[in-house]
Design a protein around this motif. Sequence first.
Motif, PDB file in Angstrom:
ATOM      1  N   ASP A 273      -1.102  22.965  22.463  1.00 30.68           N
ATOM      2  CA  ASP A 273      -0.385  21.762  22.028  1.00 30.68           C
ATOM      3  C   ASP A 273       0.483  21.151  23.123  1.00 30.68           C
ATOM      4  OD1 ASP A 273       1.459  23.828  21.985  1.00 30.68           O
ATOM      5  OD2 ASP A 273       2.410  23.212  20.116  1.00 30.68           O
ATOM      6  N   THR A 274       0.359  21.633  24.361  1.00 28.51           N
ATOM      7  CA  THR A 274       0.975  20.956  25.512  1.00 28.51           C
ATOM      8  C   THR A 274      -0.048  20.967  26.645  1.00 28.51           C
ATOM      9  OG1 THR A 274       2.034  23.016  26.265  1.00 28.51           O
ATOM     10  CG2 THR A 274       3.355  21.553  24.875  1.00 28.51           C
ATOM     11  N   PRO A 275       0.149  20.193  27.712  1.00 28.35           N
ATOM     12  CA  PRO A 275      -0.856  20.142  28.781  1.00 28.35           C
ATOM     13  C   PRO A 275      -1.153  21.515  29.373  1.00 28.35           C
ATOM     14  CG  PRO A 275       0.652  18.293  28.987  1.00 28.35           C
ATOM     15  CD  PRO A 275       1.213  19.187  27.918  1.00 28.35           C
ATOM     16  N   SER A 276      -2.418  21.811  29.557  1.00 33.92           N
ATOM     17  CA  SER A 276      -2.851  23.156  29.936  1.00 33.92           C
ATOM     18  C   SER A 276      -2.246  23.606  31.260  1.00 33.92           C
ATOM     19  CB  SER A 276      -4.380  23.221  29.997  1.00 33.92           C
ATOM     20  OG  SER A 276      -4.894  22.273  30.925  1.00 33.92           O
ATOM     21  N   VAL A 277      -2.123  22.718  32.225  1.00 31.88           N
ATOM     22  CA  VAL A 277      -1.572  23.097  33.532  1.00 31.88           C
ATOM     23  C   VAL A 277      -0.134  23.575  33.380  1.00 31.88           C
ATOM     24  CG1 VAL A 277      -0.905  22.236  35.814  1.00 31.88           C
ATOM     25  CG2 VAL A 277      -3.115  21.589  34.823  1.00 31.88           C
ATOM     26  N   TRP A 278       0.636  22.909  32.534  1.00 37.22           N
ATOM     27  CA  TRP A 278       2.047  23.263  32.376  1.00 37.22           C
ATOM     28  C   TRP A 278       2.218  24.601  31.669  1.00 37.22           C
ATOM     29  CZ3 TRP A 278       4.047  17.915  30.162  1.00 37.22           C
ATOM     30  CH2 TRP A 278       3.756  16.909  31.082  1.00 37.22           C
ATOM     31  N   ARG A 392      -5.166  10.791  31.174  1.00 38.94           N
ATOM     32  CA  ARG A 392      -4.608  11.791  32.063  1.00 38.94           C
ATOM     33  C   ARG A 392      -4.478  13.121  31.321  1.00 38.94           C
ATOM     34  NH1 ARG A 392      -0.416   8.070  32.478  1.00 38.94           N
ATOM     35  NH2 ARG A 392       0.955   9.698  31.660  1.00 38.94           N
ATOM     36  N   TYR A 393      -4.410  14.216  32.060  1.00 39.02           N
ATOM     37  CA  TYR A 393      -4.347  15.518  31.389  1.00 39.02           C
ATOM     38  C   TYR A 393      -3.050  15.705  30.618  1.00 39.02           C
ATOM     39  CZ  TYR A 393      -1.080  17.857  34.645  1.00 39.02           C
ATOM     40  OH  TYR A 393       0.017  18.238  35.362  1.00 39.02           O
ATOM     41  N   ASP A 394      -2.022  14.897  30.909  1.00 36.46           N
ATOM     42  CA  ASP A 394      -0.757  15.012  30.186  1.00 36.46           C
ATOM     43  C   ASP A 394      -0.647  14.003  29.048  1.00 36.46           C
ATOM     44  OD1 ASP A 394      -0.546  12.787  31.800  1.00 36.46           O
ATOM     45  OD2 ASP A 394       1.470  13.241  32.530  1.00 36.46           O
ATOM     46  N   GLN A 395      -1.793  13.460  28.609  1.00 41.80           N
ATOM     47  CA  GLN A 395      -1.836  12.570  27.450  1.00 41.80           C
ATOM     48  C   GLN A 395      -2.650  13.254  26.345  1.00 41.80           C
ATOM     49  OE1 GLN A 395      -3.457   9.101  29.675  1.00 41.80           O
ATOM     50  NE2 GLN A 395      -1.657   7.981  28.948  1.00 41.80           N
ATOM     51  N   LYS A 396      -2.189  13.105  25.115  1.00 43.06           N
ATOM     52  CA  LYS A 396      -2.868  13.751  23.981  1.00 43.06           C
ATOM     53  C   LYS A 396      -4.227  13.117  23.720  1.00 43.06           C
ATOM     54  CE  LYS A 396       0.473  13.279  20.918  1.00 43.06           C
ATOM     55  NZ  LYS A 396       1.248  13.414  19.687  1.00 43.06           N
ATOM     56  N   PRO A 397      -5.202  13.926  23.266  1.00 48.02           N
ATOM     57  CA  PRO A 397      -5.137  15.375  23.029  1.00 48.02           C
ATOM     58  C   PRO A 397      -5.210  16.151  24.341  1.00 48.02           C
ATOM     59  CG  PRO A 397      -7.349  14.592  22.570  1.00 48.02           C
ATOM     60  CD  PRO A 397      -6.528  13.373  22.895  1.00 48.02           C
ATOM     61  N   ARG A 452     -12.713  31.087  30.543  1.00 44.88           N
ATOM     62  CA  ARG A 452     -12.187  29.836  29.992  1.00 44.88           C
ATOM     63  C   ARG A 452     -13.231  28.722  30.060  1.00 44.88           C
ATOM     64  NH1 ARG A 452      -8.081  28.238  35.072  1.00 44.88           N
ATOM     65  NH2 ARG A 452      -9.674  27.149  36.302  1.00 44.88           N
ATOM     66  N   ILE A 453     -13.089  27.773  29.126  1.00 40.74           N
ATOM     67  CA  ILE A 453     -13.697  26.442  29.213  1.00 40.74           C
ATOM     68  C   ILE A 453     -12.508  25.500  29.144  1.00 40.74           C
ATOM     69  CG2 ILE A 453     -15.245  24.746  28.172  1.00 40.74           C
ATOM     70  CD1 ILE A 453     -16.744  27.044  26.839  1.00 40.74           C
ATOM     71  N   LEU A 454     -12.050  25.026  30.268  1.00 40.73           N
ATOM     72  CA  LEU A 454     -10.776  24.320  30.309  1.00 40.73           C
ATOM     73  C   LEU A 454     -10.979  22.809  30.316  1.00 40.73           C
ATOM     74  CD1 LEU A 454      -7.900  25.528  30.405  1.00 40.73           C
ATOM     75  CD2 LEU A 454      -7.887  25.019  32.838  1.00 40.73           C
ATOM     76  N   PRO A 455     -10.198  22.057  29.541  1.00 39.07           N
ATOM     77  CA  PRO A 455      -9.188  22.506  28.576  1.00 39.07           C
ATOM     78  C   PRO A 455      -9.715  22.481  27.145  1.00 39.07           C
ATOM     79  CG  PRO A 455      -8.844  20.190  29.063  1.00 39.07           C
ATOM     80  CD  PRO A 455     -10.126  20.594  29.744  1.00 39.07           C
ATOM     81  N   SER A 456     -10.361  23.551  26.746  1.00 38.20           N
ATOM     82  CA  SER A 456     -10.859  23.653  25.371  1.00 38.20           C
ATOM     83  C   SER A 456     -10.650  25.049  24.808  1.00 38.20           C
ATOM     84  CB  SER A 456     -12.339  23.282  25.305  1.00 38.20           C
ATOM     85  OG  SER A 456     -12.861  23.486  24.013  1.00 38.20           O
ATOM     86  N   SER A 457     -10.928  26.075  25.609  1.00 37.15           N
ATOM     87  CA  SER A 457     -10.766  27.441  25.103  1.00 37.15           C
ATOM     88  C   SER A 457     -10.444  28.381  26.254  1.00 37.15           C
ATOM     89  CB  SER A 457     -12.024  27.897  24.359  1.00 37.15           C
ATOM     90  OG  SER A 457     -13.170  27.784  25.183  1.00 37.15           O
TER      91      SER A 457
END
Length: 525
Positions: A273-278, A392-397, A452-457
């Motif tokens: 529920d937050t950006p994967s990198v962070w 962008r990766y920091d935008q939902k979802p 991993r399958i990023l950003p999904s699992s």
Amino acid sequence: DVTLRVMDEQGKPTTASFVIRDAQGHVYPLQTKRLAPDFDFHPQIYRADGERIKLPAGDYTVEFTRGPEYLVKRQPVKIAAGKSQTLSFKLERWIDLAKLGWYSGDHHIHAAGCMHYETPTQGVMPQDMIRHILGEDLKVGSVLTWGPCYYYQKQFFEGKDHQLSTPTNLMRYDVEVSGFPSSHAGHLVLLRLKDQNYPGAKELEDWPTWDLPILQWAKSQGAVVGFAHSGWGLEVKTTELPHYELPRFDGIGANEYIVDVTHDAVDFISTVDTPSVWELNIWYHTLNAGFRTRISGETDFPCIYGERVGLGRSYVKLDGKLNYDNWVAGIDDGRAYVTDGKSHLLDFQVNGSAMGVSGSELKLDKPQMVRVTTKVAARLDEQPNEAIRKLRYDQKPFWDLDRSRIGVTREVPVELIVNGQPVAKKTILADGTIREVAFDAPISQSSWVAIRILPSSHTNPIFVTVDGQPIRASRRSAEWCLKAVDQCWTQKAPKISAKERSAAEAAYEHARQVYRKILAESKAN
């Protein structure tokens, strides 16, 4: 009156999600006039077999499904004037994880605050929340009482499954420490509590002003504990993972985690529920330093995500009957992967040692090649969702399988991760088929391994130790952790009460000493 007949893929009565639109695209029942159990911030409603709704005469399209394991189906219907009628809907799955022993859950759901109304009804009731858990086929839904409507909602805590639970879909009330004096240090998820009242605290303002005492109190009663929405406060500009930028540590995510993990006080941090990198970067660094915290998936409904419960979820492998205590124990043991529900990483093993079994540890007597195996299933529509892909990766979802799609194909990459670095990759067709994937990887030192399958699992790790040595995978990671403790202190210390300041200062200094020792033991990489 329109009666809905709702059948699952086996022809058994069930509950499903329905979005009903007329020929002009208007949603029915009108969202502006909805009251619980229907939420005005949803286009969908949830109805069980045999329940009714009222619709004007006319032509409609009904979109129906039941969470991400089911296909979204569409059905045209005509409502005649002046008479009641019955509409029938048959759901269709693309995968059934429970049949394979994997049970979905969302450990972060709220019944009050954010998009819910807080007055005049003090949030929504258990009978409303269970409908949404059933309608999204969440096997476990943890409804967390928190600041908004706390004194009213806390009556539903029982320390056991709510009576509205079914044998296949469980609901339990637990606690998120959010809107409490310690919230500045990072919100906490407390699962499997026996007692929700902190000793000596008559009201929220009496709780501690930092996290460690709360985590230790909860763990002392057998709770499984972690940080919510981990990425908040750990924002960075880079897209690299891992990275070595130092975040501000000025938010409500896994901030004080950097200290608490050195006290063996944190079981998991939350993801999806937050950006994967962070959220993943701090986890990767602490794993590289030798800690064994797990990850769990969450939605933070209806705050970060209000679309539906279970947008972020964990799948836990259970050997026997579905049971809340055992499901939460699976989070603690790391017998789980996290996902947006669109891809799945099953039965992850290294040399036959399974994730979440026997401490997730494989012991080698010397460096060698290992065999990594997993089963992978993913499902994408044939056409890309460009609205998501251009974000962008920091935008939902933040987590969504369409972000993983390779070009305009239906393929996605499955990556082998060793000590935070992708060391091998294979692609699979995301058509819903379960496929076996294997890698061979050299292990030269004690390491952690994940898929991993990023950003999904993302799986939890398997810890591979060589010659009994602890994991000390990276001096740069240890240095980052040490600097992070100092940065976190600059942000949190001013908000820790004077009477607790000395204890907090000692805990932070303990963390510094731990990281200095790890740094001295780590290789120069």
